[in-house]
Design a protein around this motif. Structure first.
Motif, short mmCIF file in Angstrom:
data_model
loop_
_atom_site.label_atom_id
_atom_site.label_comp_id
_atom_site.label_asym_id
_atom_site.label_seq_id
_atom_site.Cartn_x
_atom_site.Cartn_y
_atom_site.Cartn_z
N CYS A 1 32.34 42.18 33.78
CA CYS A 1 32.96 42.05 32.47
C CYS A 1 33.05 40.49 32.27
O CYS A 1 33.22 40.37 30.97
CB CYS A 1 34.28 42.59 33.15
N HIS A 2 32.99 39.49 33.23
CA HIS A 2 33.17 38.16 32.58
C HIS A 2 31.56 37.65 32.35
O HIS A 2 31.13 37.19 33.66
CB HIS A 2 33.86 37.31 33.64
N ARG B 1 43.97 46.10 28.94
CA ARG B 1 43.98 44.87 27.99
C ARG B 1 42.49 44.34 27.82
O ARG B 1 41.77 44.61 28.65
CB ARG B 1 44.92 43.78 28.51
N THR C 1 39.29 41.89 28.15
CA THR C 1 38.71 41.01 29.16
C THR C 1 38.78 39.56 28.76
O THR C 1 38.19 39.17 27.79
CB THR C 1 37.30 41.07 29.57
N PRO C 2 39.96 38.58 29.27
CA PRO C 2 39.96 37.15 28.72
C PRO C 2 38.69 36.45 29.12
O PRO C 2 38.13 36.57 30.18
CB PRO C 2 41.08 36.70 29.49
N LEU D 1 36.84 32.88 30.36
CA LEU D 1 37.19 32.09 31.75
C LEU D 1 37.15 30.64 31.64
O LEU D 1 37.06 30.15 32.77
CB LEU D 1 36.87 32.49 32.86
N MET E 1 39.97 27.59 33.26
CA MET E 1 40.86 28.19 34.06
C MET E 1 41.52 27.05 35.16
O MET E 1 42.84 27.32 35.28
CB MET E 1 40.26 29.20 35.07
N TRP F 1 47.28 38.16 30.86
CA TRP F 1 47.69 37.74 29.76
C TRP F 1 49.15 37.75 29.95
O TRP F 1 50.08 37.24 29.22
CB TRP F 1 47.59 38.86 28.99
N GLN G 1 44.61 35.27 41.93
CA GLN G 1 44.31 36.25 40.90
C GLN G 1 43.17 37.04 41.32
O GLN G 1 43.03 38.50 40.86
CB GLN G 1 43.96 35.52 39.61
N LEU H 1 35.79 31.95 45.25
CA LEU H 1 35.92 32.52 43.93
C LEU H 1 36.49 31.58 42.85
O LEU H 1 36.17 31.30 41.88
CB LEU H 1 36.46 34.01 43.60
N LYS I 1 50.57 35.19 27.19
CA LYS I 1 50.26 33.88 27.49
C LYS I 1 49.27 33.27 26.19
O LYS I 1 48.41 33.89 25.85
CB LYS I 1 49.46 33.76 28.47
C1 HEC Z 1 36.24 45.82 34.54
C2 HEC Z 1 36.33 44.58 33.99
C3 HEC Z 1 36.83 43.45 34.95
C4 HEC Z 1 36.08 42.96 36.14
C5 HEC Z 1 35.15 43.53 37.06
C6 HEC Z 1 36.88 41.70 36.67
N1 HEC Z 1 37.68 41.45 35.46
FE1 HEC Z 1 38.88 39.68 35.51
N2 HEC Z 1 39.75 40.37 33.84
C7 HEC Z 1 39.92 41.57 33.14
C8 HEC Z 1 40.80 41.83 32.49
C9 HEC Z 1 40.81 43.18 31.68
C10 HEC Z 1 41.60 40.91 32.67
C11 HEC Z 1 43.03 40.85 31.91
C12 HEC Z 1 43.85 41.77 32.64
C13 HEC Z 1 45.38 41.22 32.30
O1 HEC Z 1 45.64 40.22 31.79
O2 HEC Z 1 46.31 42.29 32.63
C14 HEC Z 1 41.22 39.92 33.45
C15 HEC Z 1 41.77 38.65 33.92
C16 HEC Z 1 41.08 37.80 34.57
C17 HEC Z 1 41.59 36.37 35.02
C18 HEC Z 1 42.71 35.86 34.19
C19 HEC Z 1 42.31 34.88 32.86
C20 HEC Z 1 43.57 34.31 32.43
O3 HEC Z 1 43.40 33.72 31.30
O4 HEC Z 1 44.63 34.44 32.92
C21 HEC Z 1 40.62 35.90 35.81
C22 HEC Z 1 40.78 34.44 36.25
C23 HEC Z 1 39.71 36.92 35.88
N3 HEC Z 1 39.85 37.91 35.34
C24 HEC Z 1 38.56 36.54 37.07
C25 HEC Z 1 38.05 37.51 37.60
C26 HEC Z 1 37.30 37.61 38.78
C27 HEC Z 1 37.05 36.62 40.05
C28 HEC Z 1 36.83 39.02 38.95
C29 HEC Z 1 35.80 39.33 40.29
C30 HEC Z 1 36.41 39.24 41.58
C31 HEC Z 1 37.10 39.79 37.95
N4 HEC Z 1 37.93 38.97 36.98
C32 HEC Z 1 36.54 41.05 37.77
C33 HEC Z 1 38.47 42.48 33.67
C34 HEC Z 1 37.71 42.24 34.73
#
Ligand code: HEC
Ligand code: HEC
Length: 445
Positions: A84-85, A108, A110-111, A113, A116, A124, A134, A185, A267
């Motif tokens: 996703c990221h 929501r 995917t923001p 990164l 951070m 969000w 997180q 991480l 946010k």
């Molecule tokens: C399936 C897609 C997906 C995967 C896989 C994923 N993320 Fe995300 N990530 C998101 C989404 C969607 C959000 C926002 C969710 C929310 O705010 O409710 C998010 C939010 C975040 C944020 C917060 C960013 C901010 O601006 O506050 C971080 C940091 C992050 N992810 C890191 C990771 C890490 C590290 C992993 C692996 C362990 C990961 N993500 C795996 C979709 C994903």
């Protein structure tokens, strides 16, 4: 459902005419700008903050970078953080909402990164209070990775290489534990610092770094358009939660606090390197910067929870909207940046096992060097991206066609040719980069 209440249309048109009449010809010139003040307000910091209990080391960030791309962190072993990221999309994914494991869109978007490390809360709605905290969210989220940390750490620990990497990264506590996984991480995420852009050159005093329209856009941003009330400081965020009047019924921060007044508040996102991370907003509902500016100018849903910092009405001409967009673009690099902390990739294509004498071609400064090469069948051509920007390698000739996909700084592509003749190699992102390859039949020994 939320109701949209627009100002009566006629009233808006009249107000616009009155404003235009009052402004007279002055609308052409940017309002006066206290340059010294703003250059101070947007100056970049000189170091990355990190918590005392998780100081970054090269070993820790290297492990974190590997884990970030490791699908073993998910329940079925098929989803990594990087699914996703994605680095070339500012660590977002290019869609309004990613499809979850049940086939439905996530709640929501995917923001991105970048930067951070300077955050005060994450997600969000700010529900995570540290980057370390997180990371367990997505791993255990049933729609995202559907892993459980117990089995994830067990699976990782069964790999001797990973075990070794944890031991080197955490010499005082050399084990594959949940806490160490989160620390690695987070340490990697703190290396994601967005590089300087043209705007930063201007902040440092280079008056010519911004075009007049971009400077006019900045003047609006910190002036009449009111953006700087929330998008402030070098990252362009106050780290606070605001309802900016997007339609939709996600309660956002309000649900976390149990406070009605904070409903619809999200946010303030940073707006650095956002050229690469469309669509925008927590719900991905706005496709372009133009749509974002139009939203603030005349699409704000009027409701009691609207942020006190949000101007209730901003009269912006088409030209001023374009200037704001021009300014927003100066906060992004000219190519998607790739952090040095991500491991380089190597791609091999058509290389025979008996290939010899790999000639190496460099891609520095948007140029292939050398730009013409003579090879024999059985030799391999190695192309190294030693530039600071992402490239791509396309090879066409003799009925063959190869496309390397994004080739990031540090990546190499090794190519073998099995037919003699002429081949054209270009970068699909910078097509004026050209390398001419002539392949001779191998001489009989
Ligand atoms: C399936 C897609 C997906 C995967 C896989 C994923 N993320 Fe995300 N990530 C998101 C989404 C969607 C959000 C926002 C969710 C929310 O705010 O409710 C998010 C939010 C975040 C944020 C917060 C960013 C901010 O601006 O506050 C971080 C940091 C992050 N992810 C890191 C990771 C890490 C590290 C992993 C692996 C362990 C990961 N993500 C795996 C979709 C994903
Ligand atoms: C009241 C605070 C506030 C003001 C004023 C404000 N913003 Fe925002 N901005 C936010 C918040 C909060 C979000 C995220 C909202 C959401 O997703 O629900 C956001 C989102 C954005 C985004 C999308 C970023 C992304 O990655 O999704 C851009 C671009 C942006 N704002 C630009 C501007 C511009 C340009 C102005 C001035 C015309 C402005 N903002 C005024 C708070 C503000």
């Amino acid at each position: 459902m939320t109701t949209r209440e627009y100002l009566p249309k006629l009233g808006r048109v009249l107000a616009g005419l009155v404003l235009a009449a009052l402004a007279g010809g002055a609308a052409e010139k940017p309002a006066s700008l206290d340059i010294e003040h703003w250059q101070k307000a947007f100056a970049r910091p000189d170091h990355v903050p990190m918590p005392a209990d998780n100081e970054s080391t090269a070993e820790k960030t290297a492990l974190g970078a590997k884990l970030f791309e490791d699908p073993r962190l998910s329940g079925k072993g098929d989803v990594a953080c990087s699914s996703c990221h994605q680095a070339e999309l500012s660590f977002s994914d290019g869609v309004d909402r990613h499809t979850g494991l049940d086939g439905h869109p996530l709640d929501r978007r995917t923001p991105p990164l970048w930067n951070m490390a300077w955050g005060l809360s994450w997600f969000w709605d700010g529900r995570a209070l540290s980057l370390e905290a997180q990371a367990s969210g997505p791993i255990e989220n049933k729609q995202e990775m559907a892993g459980d940390l117990e089995s994830v750490t067990r699976a990782l620990a069964s790999d001797p290489q990973i075990r070794q990497a944890f031991a080197t990264a955490f010499p005082e506590d050399p084990a594959v534990t949940r806490a160490n996984l989160m620390k690695a991480l987070a340490a990697f995420e703190r290396t994601l610092v967005s590089p300087e852009t043209r705007f930063d050159k201007w902040v440092k005093g280079d008056d010519n770094a911004l075009e007049p329209d971009e400077l006019a856009g900045f003047t609006l941003f910190v002036g009449r358009a009111g953006c700087v009330a929330c998008h402030q400081g070098w990252r362009f965020t106050d780290e606070a939660f605001h309802d900016i009047g997007l339609p939709g019924d996600d309660a956002g921060r309000g649900a976390i606090l149990g406070v009605k007044a904070a409903e619809h508040a999200f946010k303030t996102p940073s707006i650095r390197e956002r050229v690469w991370s469309a669509p925008y907003m927590h719900d991905g509902s706005l496709a372009t910067f133009e749509d974002v500016v139009d939203h603030y100018a005349d699409k704000v849903v009027q409701r009691p929870t609207l942020s006190a910092d949000l101007p209730r009405h901003i009269a912006l001409s088409a030209k001023e909207r374009a200037q704001l967009v021009a300014f927003l673009n100066t906060l992004s690099s000219e190519d998607p940046p790739r952090p040095a902390s991500l491991p380089a990739r190597t791609i091999a294509w058509g290389v025979r096992t008996d290939a010899v004498a790999a000639s190496t071609v460099s891609q520095k400064d948007r140029r292939f060097t050398p730009d013409a090469i003579l090879m024999k069948i059985g030799e391999a051509l190695r192309i190294l991206n030693d530039d600071t920007r992402t490239h791509n390698v396309r090879v066409d000739g003799q009925g063959m066609s190869f496309n390397s996909d994004g080739q990031n700084p540090g990546d190499t592509v090794t190519i073998g040719f099995d037919k003699p003749g002429h081949y054209d190699v270009i970068c699909g992102i910078h097509p004026d980069m050209h390398l001419s390859v002539d392949v001779e039949a191998a001489k009989a020994p």
